[in-house]
Motif scaffolding. Structure first.
Motif: not given
Length: 232
Positions: A154, A197, A216, A220, A223
């Motif tokens: 992320t 995601q 996450n 991330g 996930a």
């Protein structure tokens, strides 16, 4: 064999996993920098198997991922479409009911499992949406699904570092511990093309799962998606 294409032809992917079965678990530990064991514990907590429940563990490989569900008192069915993986698993865990099966056409009746889980296997299935519908079919109303899959970091700077690791560092590492390093190049290439995601959550909802959410892990890199089969 040559590296499997990203078309994910079932016979190519199965053959690829047959080739790496003997060292699959140790290779995963090495290339994940030891995180694979921690992520298995996260999956076990998310599934939250209870004594007497029936758990289907898809893409179970040698059955390592299934051990925690059995330890929690559940009846677990490890299922995989790689016969090489299943043969290796039977050597290690002869008591386990390891089962050959295609995630898009599962060899189970409707509504027989309390929970269905799959780790690092969904992105290798030829028809992801068909697999999600099959998981729903074999789960009882009110039952749950847990999907653990490599995903998209992320934080943008970390995403760049991770991408460099996948494409530059992972293949040389795989060559030192794996008999078929091309298999891990394929796996590395398949991660960036996988839905992020929110996109995977939307596919779960379209397949019929409710209460879909995700968490996450490692920023991330991985996930955990969860869902519930609607009652009635």
């Amino acid at each position: 064999m040559t590296r499997a294409s990203l078309d994910k032809q079932p016979h190519e992917v199965a053959a690829m996993f047959d080739d790496v079965a003997a060292k699959y678990d140790i290779t995963n530990d090495v290339i994940s920098l030891g995180q694979a064991r921690r992520w298995r514990k996260d999956v076990a907590r998310a599934v939250a198997a209870r004594p007497g429940e029936k758990v289907l563990d898809l893409a179970a490989g040698t059955g390592t991922s299934s051990l925690s569900f059995s330890a929690d008192g559940a009846y677990v069915v490890p299922c995989d479409f790689s016969l090489g993986m299943l043969r290796e698993g039977k050597k290690r865990h002869p008591w386990m009911p390891l089962t050959a099966g295609d995630a898009t056409r599962l060899p189970f009746a409707d509504g027989v499992f309390d929970a269905v889980t799959i780790s690092y296997g969904l992105r290798n299935v030829h028809d992801t949406d068909a697999a999600l519908r099959e998981m729903l079919r074999v789960t009882r109303p009110g039952g749950r699904v847990v999907i653990c899959e490599f995903s998209h970091p992320t934080w943008a700077p970390f995403r760049t570092v991770y991408s460099e690791y996948l494409m530059r560092a992972l293949p040389p590492i795989a060559r030192t511990v794996c008999s078929n390093p091309d298999a891990y190049v394929y796996l590395a290439e398949s991660i960036p093309t996988w839905p992020d995601q929110p996109a995977l959550a939307a596919r779960l909802q379209r397949a019929g799962w409710s209460k879909v959410a995700w968490r996450n892990l490692a920023g991330g890199i991985v996930a955990l998606h969860r869902g519930v089969k609607p009652a009635g």
